[in-house]
Design an enzyme around this catalytic site. Structure first.
Site, short mmCIF file in Angstrom:
data_model
loop_
_atom_site.label_atom_id
_atom_site.label_comp_id
_atom_site.label_asym_id
_atom_site.label_seq_id
_atom_site.Cartn_x
_atom_site.Cartn_y
_atom_site.Cartn_z
CG ASP A 157 -0.10 -0.02 2.45
OD1 ASP A 157 1.08 -0.28 2.60
OD2 ASP A 157 -0.67 -0.32 3.47
CB CYS A 160 5.49 -2.47 1.91
SG CYS A 160 6.88 -1.45 0.64
CG HIS A 281 6.14 -5.61 -1.33
ND1 HIS A 281 5.14 -4.81 -0.78
CD2 HIS A 281 5.99 -6.80 -0.41
CE1 HIS A 281 4.38 -5.38 0.32
NE2 HIS A 281 5.02 -6.50 0.32
#
Length: 297
Positions: A157, A160, A281
């Protein structure tokens, strides 16, 4: 008597909802990527186009399947003699009772469409087994298993990195009761007060020049108040604030240790290049859970 929606109406309603959900997801994806990051914005546009194309293709397939199913139903009705004109009163009554079952059929058909959609998602995952994402996960799992660790998933989102750090700090229980907002605020504050340490690594993507004072302040404000993605600079800032090292484990490269000057055990994070549509990520880690042993026969 309330009218029952036709399969076409149900499918149209479902498609509208899925399009609306996709637009909300796309907006969230746009908000998570800084407007001045040309590289990630370009990748973002490609990911959005792919998502829209996949949804359109899915809708076309579902409409085609619905049409095929309805054609098949008509053939079955004729074969069973339901459309014969010589129906007596009893048969008419049974036909009316059959209308109730038609409503159930429509619900079943809707459930079947949803099941097929889930099946396509599962097939896509299987297809991806040979892709970068799966290979990256395999390599990371092997590296972590050697240390009796495994990946702990963190939401994608824009927060992370900070969420992964929050998870690790909470697990350590070293008195660092810092939540997402506090971690972002501390990062921005430290970068502002040590601008000379961070400015040389920040350049305007359009000109290639080092950030001006105003651009740097905008960058720090985004760190503090938005879902701007965090990276190595932000990790460096937090390492200095918390006075602890961070070890970032990657699939295809040696681990990176940030804050080597601190001697306490490092916080361990996972950096993934192919985790989601937008690519980069961060995940957290947790102790490896042993698989249950099978009983010997």
């Amino acid at each position: 008597m309330e009218e029952t929606e036709t399969p076409e109406e149900l499918l149209t309603k479902q498609h509208r909802k899925e399009k609306k959900d996709l637009q909300a997801k796309i907006q969230s994806m746009k908000n998570a990527v800084p407007k001045n990051d040309k590289k990630r914005r370009k990748q973002l546009l490609e990911d959005i186009a792919k998502l829209e194309a996949e949804l359109n293709e899915k809708h076309e397939e579902e409409l085609q399947q619905l049409n095929n199913n309805q054609d098949g139903e008509k053939v079955d009705l004729i074969a069973n003699g339901v459309e014969n004109l010589g129906l007596d009163n009893e048969e008419t009554k049974e036909s009316k009772q059959g209308r109730t079952s038609k409503a159930q059929k429509r619900r079943d058909k809707k459930a079947a469409l949803e099941k097929e959609r889930e099946s396509r998602i599962a097939e896509a995952e299987v297809t991806n087994l040979s892709g970068f994402r799966h290979q990256e996960r395999l390599k990371l799992a092997q590296k972590l298993a050697e240390r009796q660790l495994q990946i702990k998933e963190i939401p994608s989102d824009g927060h992370c990195m900070y969420r992964a750090l929050e998870d690790q700090l909470t697990a350590r229980d070293h008195g660092h009761a810092l939540d997402l907002a506090q971690l972002r605020a501390l990062t921005a504050k430290h970068m502002r007060s040590h601008a000379n340490d961070f400015l040389p690594f920040l350049t305007n993507p359009n000109t290639g020049d080092m950030y001006t004072a105003d651009e740097f302040e905008k960058y720090c404000s985004d760190v503090e108040d938005t879902a701007a993605w965090g990276g190595q600079l932000e990790l460096r800032a937090l390492s200095q604030v918390l006075e602890m090292p961070f070890e970032v484990i990657q699939a295809d490269s040696p681990s990176i240790v940030i804050g080597e000057e601190y001697t306490n055990a490092p916080i361990v994070l996972i950096y993934m290049r192919h985790a989601y549509g937008l690519g980069e990520h961060y995940n957290s880690v947790e102790p490896l859970k042993e698989a249950p042993k099978e009983e010997e026969s």
